[in-house]
Design a protein around this motif. Structure first.
Motif, PDB file in Angstrom:
ATOM      1  N   MET A  58       0.833  -1.189   0.000  1.00 56.06           N
ATOM      2  CA  MET A  58       0.000   0.000   0.000  1.00 56.06           C
ATOM      3  C   MET A  58       0.872   1.244   0.000  1.00 56.06           C
ATOM      4  O   MET A  58       1.875   1.313   0.712  1.00 56.06           O
ATOM      5  N   SER A  59       0.473   2.210  -0.801  1.00 57.87           N
ATOM      6  CA  SER A  59       1.119   3.516  -0.824  1.00 57.87           C
ATOM      7  C   SER A  59       0.044   4.555  -1.076  1.00 57.87           C
ATOM      8  O   SER A  59      -0.761   4.402  -2.005  1.00 57.87           O
ATOM      9  N   ASN A  60      -0.011   5.596  -0.217  1.00 60.64           N
ATOM     10  CA  ASN A  60      -1.027   6.653  -0.339  1.00 60.64           C
ATOM     11  C   ASN A  60      -2.441   6.080  -0.373  1.00 60.64           C
ATOM     12  O   ASN A  60      -3.310   6.563  -1.096  1.00 60.64           O
ATOM     13  N   GLY A  61      -2.658   5.021   0.407  1.00 64.76           N
ATOM     14  CA  GLY A  61      -3.990   4.440   0.524  1.00 64.76           C
ATOM     15  C   GLY A  61      -4.420   3.582  -0.639  1.00 64.76           C
ATOM     16  O   GLY A  61      -5.564   3.147  -0.689  1.00 64.76           O
ATOM     17  N   ASN A 115      -8.869   0.007   5.106  1.00 59.96           N
ATOM     18  CA  ASN A 115      -7.940   0.740   4.245  1.00 59.96           C
ATOM     19  C   ASN A 115      -7.506   2.036   4.922  1.00 59.96           C
ATOM     20  O   ASN A 115      -6.318   2.388   4.955  1.00 59.96           O
ATOM     21  N   GLN A 116      -8.475   2.743   5.505  1.00 60.87           N
ATOM     22  CA  GLN A 116      -8.175   4.004   6.182  1.00 60.87           C
ATOM     23  C   GLN A 116      -7.344   3.779   7.450  1.00 60.87           C
ATOM     24  O   GLN A 116      -6.458   4.589   7.771  1.00 60.87           O
ATOM     25  N   GLN A 119      -3.797   3.195   6.319  1.00 62.15           N
ATOM     26  CA  GLN A 119      -3.266   4.456   5.821  1.00 62.15           C
ATOM     27  C   GLN A 119      -2.903   5.385   6.982  1.00 62.15           C
ATOM     28  O   GLN A 119      -1.874   6.084   6.949  1.00 62.15           O
ATOM     29  N   ARG A 123       0.658   7.128   8.027  1.00 57.60           N
ATOM     30  CA  ARG A 123       0.797   8.572   8.268  1.00 57.60           C
ATOM     31  C   ARG A 123       1.413   8.843   9.638  1.00 57.60           C
ATOM     32  O   ARG A 123       2.288   9.698   9.782  1.00 57.60           O
ATOM     33  N   SER A 134       7.455   4.865   1.869  1.00 57.56           N
ATOM     34  CA  SER A 134       6.004   4.970   1.979  1.00 57.56           C
ATOM     35  C   SER A 134       5.296   3.729   1.460  1.00 57.56           C
ATOM     36  O   SER A 134       4.072   3.639   1.515  1.00 57.56           O
TER      37      SER A 134
END
Length: 320
Positions: A58-61, A115-116, A119, A123, A134
């Protein structure tokens, strides 16, 4: 091999040399979850997957495919404590092994909410927004086996005869078994004609949302009964069947008696074999508000849980 031995025993005609089994070449690769759960959510970035690589991160969601030999940070799922970020860079296989040895498995991202969550962990770690920092491994990988079972079940077991599958005559996309001492497999054209062996599951998942009592009546009217789980073997069958459920839990034939304060199977067996999730299955159930019945989780560890019998869930009928 146990299934193979049963298959050979089922064919009593010694004049039969070859029989079809339900394995067919489809040409489709598929993405699977490290935990074995069905993959129902794939949040690919634009242009992904590109078809070249076999492990998911995963990258940037968003999901990307990468070579499994690349090293990245990763996130484990722990049944007791939740998600755990591991501040070490490993390849995908080593990350999977680390999570299984120290927690439960590489994280499964099954919906937008999860997913959130993943993410947000990325962060919070303030990983570099660009470069490999990332990119975080998740429990997603591609199976490049284009041979699929006709009932859509998952199995990595293959028993090809040496040199097979060879597609010698072209279009040899179906599989039969040579009923000799070894019973090994050959690929043949699907329009060839051979005897065949059918299979009927002893357990069947019903994807209707019913209360426990409604589910019990359905199973007894259409099959035998709601399933009773009194051995490791039956629990393993339940775990295979329940993966296709559309509800987070699935009814079993397990009921709590407020009168005597015990759990019992509707088939008559006592509850000697246990697979309760922590905090469930006690004799001190809340009998004032609702009768409690037993269900099995459709994800995670697939443990048994206590639910109000008025909840509407999928359920498993037994054909025993």
């Amino acid at each position: 091999m146990k299934d193979m031995n049963e298959l050979k025993k089922s064919v009593n005609d010694r004049n039969v040399e070859l029989v079809w089994i339900g394995l067919q070449k489809t040409g489709r690769d598929k993405w699977q979850s490290s935990s074995g759960e069905p993959v129902l959510y794939l949040n690919w970035a634009t242009g992904q997957p590109d078809g070249r690589d076999d492990c998911g991160m995963m990258s940037n969601g968003e999901f990307h495919d990468l070579p499994c030999s690349n090293t990245r940070y990763f996130i484990c799922n722990n049944t007791n404590t939740g998600l755990v970020f591991v501040n070490q860079m490993m390849n995908w296989r080593d990350a999977q092994s680390y999570c299984r040895q120290n927690h439960s498995d590489l994280v499964s991202v099954r919906n937008q909410n999860e997913n959130q969550q993943v993410q947000q962990i990325i962060r919070d770690r303030q990983l570099p927004r660009s470069g490999s920092g990332s990119h975080v491994w998740i429990g997603l990988f591609r199976v490049r086996d284009s041979w699929q079972w006709s009932d859509q079940s998952d199995s990595s077991f293959r028993y090809w005869k040496s040199g097979e599958p060879n597609n010698a005559g072209g279009g040899e996309n179906c599989t039969n078994v040579e009923l000799n001492a070894q019973g090994q497999w050959h690929n043949y054209p699907c329009n060839s004609q051979y005897p065949f062996v059918c299979h009927e599951d002893k357990l069947i998942l019903i994807k209707e949302n019913l209360t426990w009592s409604e589910a019990l009546r359905y199973c007894r009217r259409n099959h035998e009964d709601l399933v009773s789980v009194h051995s490791d073997e039956i629990q393993h069958e339940v775990m295979n069947v329940v993966k296709g459920a559309s509800t987070e839990a699935v009814w079993l034939g397990l009921r709590h008696s407020c009168t005597v304060g015990i759990w019992f199977w509707v088939s008559g067996e006592t509850v000697c074999y246990h697979n309760w999730a922590p905090g469930n299955g006690t004799s001190e159930e809340d009998c004032e508000h609702a009768v409690r019945s037993g269900a099995v989780q459709s994800g995670g560890d697939q443990r048994w849980i206590s639910r109000p019998e008025t909840d509407k869930l999928n359920f498993i009928c037994s054909r025993y």
